[in-house]
Design a protein around this motif. Sequence first.
Motif, PDB file in Angstrom:
ATOM      1  N   TRP A   1      11.241  13.008   1.576  1.00 25.46           N
ATOM      2  CA  TRP A   1      10.381  12.045   2.193  1.00 25.46           C
ATOM      3  C   TRP A   1       9.342  12.856   3.019  1.00 25.46           C
ATOM      4  O   TRP A   1       8.495  12.291   3.558  1.00 25.46           O
ATOM      5  CB  TRP A   1      10.987  10.865   2.814  1.00 25.46           C
ATOM      6  CG  TRP A   1      11.811  10.119   1.970  1.00 25.46           C
ATOM      7  CD1 TRP A   1      12.949   9.957   1.794  1.00 25.46           C
ATOM      8  CD2 TRP A   1      11.203   8.868   1.301  1.00 25.46           C
ATOM      9  NE1 TRP A   1      13.254   8.884   0.883  1.00 25.46           N
ATOM     10  CE2 TRP A   1      12.091   8.098   0.503  1.00 25.46           C
ATOM     11  CE3 TRP A   1       9.723   8.624   1.041  1.00 25.46           C
ATOM     12  CZ2 TRP A   1      11.809   7.090  -0.426  1.00 25.46           C
ATOM     13  CZ3 TRP A   1       9.751   7.428   0.049  1.00 25.46           C
ATOM     14  CH2 TRP A   1      10.506   6.908  -0.480  1.00 25.46           C
TER      15      TRP A   1
ATOM     16  N   ASP B   1       0.026  14.897   3.423  1.00 25.79           N
ATOM     17  CA  ASP B   1      -1.115  14.031   4.008  1.00 25.79           C
ATOM     18  C   ASP B   1      -1.599  14.342   5.191  1.00 25.79           C
ATOM     19  O   ASP B   1      -2.786  14.332   5.511  1.00 25.79           O
ATOM     20  CB  ASP B   1      -0.456  12.502   3.966  1.00 25.79           C
ATOM     21  CG  ASP B   1      -0.292  12.007   2.589  1.00 25.79           C
ATOM     22  OD1 ASP B   1      -0.679  12.601   1.704  1.00 25.79           O
ATOM     23  OD2 ASP B   1       0.612  10.846   2.681  1.00 25.79           O
TER      24      ASP B   1
ATOM     25  N   VAL C   1      -4.980   2.009   0.413  1.00 23.60           N
ATOM     26  CA  VAL C   1      -3.338   1.690   0.401  1.00 23.60           C
ATOM     27  C   VAL C   1      -2.786   1.884  -0.659  1.00 23.60           C
ATOM     28  O   VAL C   1      -1.642   2.597  -0.693  1.00 23.60           O
ATOM     29  CB  VAL C   1      -3.349   0.269   1.057  1.00 23.60           C
ATOM     30  CG1 VAL C   1      -1.999   0.061   1.089  1.00 23.60           C
ATOM     31  CG2 VAL C   1      -3.863   0.279   2.495  1.00 23.60           C
ATOM     32  N   ILE C   2      -3.293   1.482  -1.908  1.00 22.58           N
ATOM     33  CA  ILE C   2      -2.703   1.863  -3.131  1.00 22.58           C
ATOM     34  C   ILE C   2      -2.636   3.127  -3.393  1.00 22.58           C
ATOM     35  O   ILE C   2      -1.598   3.621  -3.870  1.00 22.58           O
ATOM     36  CB  ILE C   2      -3.395   0.871  -4.073  1.00 22.58           C
ATOM     37  CG1 ILE C   2      -3.173  -0.574  -3.738  1.00 22.58           C
ATOM     38  CG2 ILE C   2      -2.708   1.251  -5.614  1.00 22.58           C
ATOM     39  CD1 ILE C   2      -4.253  -1.466  -4.672  1.00 22.58           C
TER      40      ILE C   2
ATOM     41  N   PHE D   1       1.984   9.017  -2.355  1.00 23.68           N
ATOM     42  CA  PHE D   1       3.268   9.242  -1.469  1.00 23.68           C
ATOM     43  C   PHE D   1       4.662   9.216  -2.336  1.00 23.68           C
ATOM     44  O   PHE D   1       5.622  10.216  -2.080  1.00 23.68           O
ATOM     45  CB  PHE D   1       3.233   8.266  -0.421  1.00 23.68           C
ATOM     46  CG  PHE D   1       4.387   8.449   0.802  1.00 23.68           C
ATOM     47  CD1 PHE D   1       3.807   9.250   1.930  1.00 23.68           C
ATOM     48  CD2 PHE D   1       5.727   8.040   0.636  1.00 23.68           C
ATOM     49  CE1 PHE D   1       4.706   9.662   2.920  1.00 23.68           C
ATOM     50  CE2 PHE D   1       6.704   8.477   1.604  1.00 23.68           C
ATOM     51  CZ  PHE D   1       6.069   9.347   2.801  1.00 23.68           C
ATOM     52  N   ALA D   2       4.601   8.190  -3.230  1.00 23.70           N
ATOM     53  CA  ALA D   2       5.871   8.204  -4.237  1.00 23.70           C
ATOM     54  C   ALA D   2       5.814   9.282  -5.081  1.00 23.70           C
ATOM     55  O   ALA D   2       7.090   9.893  -5.439  1.00 23.70           O
ATOM     56  CB  ALA D   2       5.655   6.936  -4.750  1.00 23.70           C
TER      57      ALA D   2
ATOM     58  N   GLY E   1      -2.884   5.827  -1.711  1.00 28.60           N
ATOM     59  CA  GLY E   1      -1.806   6.403  -0.487  1.00 28.60           C
ATOM     60  C   GLY E   1      -0.472   6.205  -1.047  1.00 28.60           C
ATOM     61  O   GLY E   1       0.577   7.014  -0.994  1.00 28.60           O
ATOM     62  N   ALA E   2       0.142   5.104  -1.395  1.00 29.02           N
ATOM     63  CA  ALA E   2       1.112   4.652  -1.639  1.00 29.02           C
ATOM     64  C   ALA E   2       1.768   5.164  -2.887  1.00 29.02           C
ATOM     65  O   ALA E   2       2.870   5.847  -3.176  1.00 29.02           O
ATOM     66  CB  ALA E   2       1.564   3.261  -1.908  1.00 29.02           C
ATOM     67  N   LEU E   3       1.044   5.372  -3.776  1.00 27.93           N
ATOM     68  CA  LEU E   3       1.276   6.177  -5.176  1.00 27.93           C
ATOM     69  C   LEU E   3       1.487   7.647  -5.035  1.00 27.93           C
ATOM     70  O   LEU E   3       2.281   8.107  -5.668  1.00 27.93           O
ATOM     71  CB  LEU E   3       0.154   5.919  -6.150  1.00 27.93           C
ATOM     72  CG  LEU E   3       0.068   4.168  -6.658  1.00 27.93           C
ATOM     73  CD1 LEU E   3      -0.960   4.082  -7.703  1.00 27.93           C
ATOM     74  CD2 LEU E   3       1.476   3.963  -7.359  1.00 27.93           C
TER      75      LEU E   3
END
Length: 221
Positions: A40, A47, A15-16, A22-23, A18-20
Amino acid sequence: MTRSLRPDAVLIQAVIAGALSFAHLHDLAAAAGQSGWKAWAYPVSVDLLLVAAWRRLRAGRDRSSWTWFAIALAASLGANVATAGLLDLDHVPAWLRILVAGWPALAFLGGTLLVHAPTPATPDPTPESNDEPAAPEVEMHRTDTPDPAPASAPTAELDPAPVKPSATGPAVPPALLDHARSIADAHRNTTGEPITADALTARLGLPAPTCQAIAAQLQLT
């Protein structure tokens, strides 16, 4: 029974990461001139291509999945490295703007080829060949002369016994004769003495010639 939820370190790490990632992709797309919702959409596109290539690799269908997996991974890693301070996001070079602008078409081509690629036919299993040599056929020939079978002695044909002509009188049906015999046997079992012709005639209640013929065949007096 409710199961207790335990945190999974690998899931939290995914999760971490993927979030980084993504940002970082969003920031790079926005710096390359893709503002608003378009910035966005780029992380989602990268992904999705990465997941589609990975699923294709897990299925083991073809080798082209490695190419698209490497392209999606390079886009994700490139965005992470570019936003780490090595690239001036206020002055993005022209070649990077071209790559970001051309990414949607490239991702659509890769996703289409991954999803609609023909599945290779599975070869039919060949039957196992028997390596053992076949036993040679052996022909057997007799050298001695077999003895002739002894001639069987002619058996005398037994002629059926001639049917004695019945005494003068009417023909008695077999069923009626059996009925009279059962009456005679019942009389013998009851009295201990054979039934007489007169008694059988009285019991049958038939005409005298018929009763006489039955008594003659049963040998009654």
